[in-house]
Motif scaffolding. Structure first.
Motif, PDB file in Angstrom:
ATOM      1  N   ALA A  55       0.627  -0.537   0.009  1.00  0.00           N
ATOM      2  CA  ALA A  55      -0.030   0.226   0.003  1.00  0.00           C
ATOM      3  C   ALA A  55       0.349   1.163   0.523  1.00  0.00           C
ATOM      4  CB  ALA A  55      -0.813   0.216   1.263  1.00  0.00           C
ATOM      5  N   ARG A 110      -1.806   2.498  -3.827  1.00  0.00           N
ATOM      6  CA  ARG A 110      -3.116   2.837  -3.302  1.00  0.00           C
ATOM      7  C   ARG A 110      -3.137   3.668  -4.572  1.00  0.00           C
ATOM      8  NH1 ARG A 110      -3.833   4.242   2.344  1.00  0.00           N
ATOM      9  NH2 ARG A 110      -2.243   3.400   3.884  1.00  0.00           N
ATOM     10  N   LEU A 152      -6.766  -4.058  -0.765  1.00  0.00           N
ATOM     11  CA  LEU A 152      -5.518  -3.218  -0.269  1.00  0.00           C
ATOM     12  C   LEU A 152      -4.882  -3.946   0.363  1.00  0.00           C
ATOM     13  CD1 LEU A 152      -3.508  -1.237  -1.426  1.00  0.00           C
ATOM     14  CD2 LEU A 152      -4.901  -0.094  -0.399  1.00  0.00           C
ATOM     15  N   ALA A 171      -2.399  -3.711   3.317  1.00  0.00           N
ATOM     16  CA  ALA A 171      -1.813  -2.690   3.224  1.00  0.00           C
ATOM     17  C   ALA A 171      -0.293  -3.525   4.940  1.00  0.00           C
ATOM     18  CB  ALA A 171      -2.354  -1.533   4.121  1.00  0.00           C
ATOM     19  N   LEU A 181      -3.600  10.739  -0.345  1.00  0.00           N
ATOM     20  CA  LEU A 181      -3.537   9.291  -0.523  1.00  0.00           C
ATOM     21  C   LEU A 181      -4.602   8.246   0.729  1.00  0.00           C
ATOM     22  CD1 LEU A 181      -0.575   8.225  -2.713  1.00  0.00           C
ATOM     23  CD2 LEU A 181      -2.647   8.718  -3.325  1.00  0.00           C
ATOM     24  N   ASP A 182      -4.457   8.186   2.086  1.00  0.00           N
ATOM     25  CA  ASP A 182      -5.307   7.465   2.690  1.00  0.00           C
ATOM     26  C   ASP A 182      -6.230   7.910   2.922  1.00  0.00           C
ATOM     27  OD1 ASP A 182      -4.864   5.476   4.283  1.00  0.00           O
ATOM     28  OD2 ASP A 182      -4.085   6.511   6.426  1.00  0.00           O
ATOM     29  N   VAL A 214      -8.097   6.755  -0.040  1.00  0.00           N
ATOM     30  CA  VAL A 214      -8.985   5.078  -0.558  1.00  0.00           C
ATOM     31  C   VAL A 214      -9.739   5.081   0.716  1.00  0.00           C
ATOM     32  CG1 VAL A 214      -7.618   3.604   0.305  1.00  0.00           C
ATOM     33  CG2 VAL A 214      -6.502   4.408  -1.188  1.00  0.00           C
ATOM     34  N   VAL A 216      -9.470  -1.994   2.735  1.00  0.00           N
ATOM     35  CA  VAL A 216      -8.419  -1.932   3.166  1.00  0.00           C
ATOM     36  C   VAL A 216      -8.107  -3.671   4.881  1.00  0.00           C
ATOM     37  CG1 VAL A 216      -6.387  -0.777   3.985  1.00  0.00           C
ATOM     38  CG2 VAL A 216      -7.934   0.467   2.484  1.00  0.00           C
TER      39      VAL A 216
END
Length: 389
Positions: free
Chosen positions: A13, A18, A36, A38, A121-122, A125, A132
């Protein structure tokens, strides 16, 4: 052990993983069927207003990467534009300047803090609907005609397509440059807004990039032999600042660094095959490059964009086989990977041969590119957006 079924599982991730998740989520009928993986929960991101010394990591994003991230609403709030790139070699004649006006774009690229991009990006997402999964690092266990089996700790996951973007496995081709990079931050007494600098020295490339958090600050990437890098990292601030100013020159006035220094070994590592059956590799899982010209992340983002394009239609019919589409993706990415890896492999080696005729020839090449825009256009175009097929 439990089993979960996903259309696509992305192992890793970082920014490339991402971005792929965000692009796929836009076209997927059910984004929750994109996983995803992570790994462990990340540490809190550094506040945007923190001083550069707190975290020296920055990322050089070219124009194409910025356009991509802006289209995903994932561009961080703070960035430093690069409108001019100055390329020179220490102790030899010849230099070239690449300008945004040559291409009619607002900037050739931008520099963002790693923490700022990660936080943005976090956020994106989390709002995308993608599943996730945090936990131990995931690994591809096996694949068959029906899909891929992934192990994450004690969990077993099944997916139709697995994408490795975790930085592991790019070991088919490898070159150890015999160099380490010293990463830090410096302040200049005569800063120049919008300028980035790539200076080739006998030790290796020295890059200064405008820092996104402070107008007079520059992110420093100084490549040299391992013993020399260790020596530089161990100097006190005054001695390091003096050595940096001597190596770079006086174009930015006096350079002063009070920031921590970090040292990283440099090597080229790449997979020959970017796809094996239903498993694709992108970003650092496919190739890790020398940092000269800052092309690694930009190449990885082009991997992600092309893979998302290849799988967009398939996501509506995941019961069909994706292998032909994945093979087409790998074929389409060959030229860009070859050109970019070749460029970043050649430049630091040819400018540091220690042979005067070769270095003078390099200087003449830089001078020729500076005097004739058609000569510098191919290099500038590649730095701007890469080779796209």
């Amino acid at each position: 052990m439990t089993a979960s079924a996903f259309d696509i599982a992305i192992l890793g991730a970082g920014p490339v993983g991402r971005v792929l998740a965000l692009m796929l989520a836009r076209v997927a009928p059910d984004p929750a069927r994109i996983a995803l993986l992570a790994g462990a929960a990340p540490a809190p991101a550094m506040p945007a207003a923190a001083v550069p010394a707190a975290d020296p990591r920055v990322l050089a994003m070219n124009h194409g990467s910025r356009v991509l991230l802006e289209s995903l609403h994932a561009w961080p709030e703070r960035s430093a534009d690069i409108r001019n790139i100055h390329v020179s070699q220490r102790g030899r004649l010849g230099r070239t300047v690449i300008q945004n006006t040559d291409f009619g774009v607002p900037q050739l690229g931008s520099v963002v803090a790693y923490s700022g991009l990660h936080a943005k990006l976090d956020e994106c997402v989390a709002a995308s609907g993608v599943t996730v999964l945090t936990g131990p690092a995931a690994q591809v266990d096996s694949q068959d005609a029906d899909g891929v089996r992934i192990m994450q700790g004690g969990e077993t996951l099944r997916c139709q397509v697995a994408v490795q973007s975790d930085g592991a496995g790019a070991t088919d081709l490898r070159r150890d440059y015999g160099q380490h990079a010293v990463l830090t931050t410096a302040h200049a007494t005569l800063p120049r807004r919008g300028w980035a600098w790539e200076r080739f020295t006998a030790e290796g490339p020295l890059a200064l990039l405008p820092h996104p958090q402070t107008p007079d600050a520059y992110s420093v990437v100084w490549c040299s032999a391992p013993d020399r890098a260790a020596e530089l990292a161990a100097l006190d601030n005054a001695a390091f600042s003096k050595a940096l100013s001597a190596a770079f020159g006086d174009r930015l006035g006096r350079l002063s660094s009070q920031a921590p220094r970090h040292v990283f070994p440099l090597a080229l590592a790449a997979r020959r095959a970017q796809v094996q059956g239903r498993v694709a590799a992108i970003g650092n899982a496919a190739q890790t490059l020398h940092p000269v010209a800052g092309q690694g992340l930009n190449l990885g983002l082009r991997d992600a964009a092309r893979l998302a394009q290849a799988l967009a239609g398939w996501l509506a019919r995941p019961e069909t086989s994706p292998t032909a589409l994945l093979a087409e993706f790998a074929q389409a990415r060959q030229a860009d990977r070859f050109i970019t890896a070749g460029l970043t492999d050649l430049m630091p080696r040819v400018f540091a041969t220690g042979l005067a005729p070769v270095e003078h020839a390099c200087g003449l090449a830089l001078l020729g590119m500076d005097l004739a825009s058609p000569l510098r256009a191919p290099l500038a175009q590649h730095l701007l957006q890469g080779f796209r097929a």
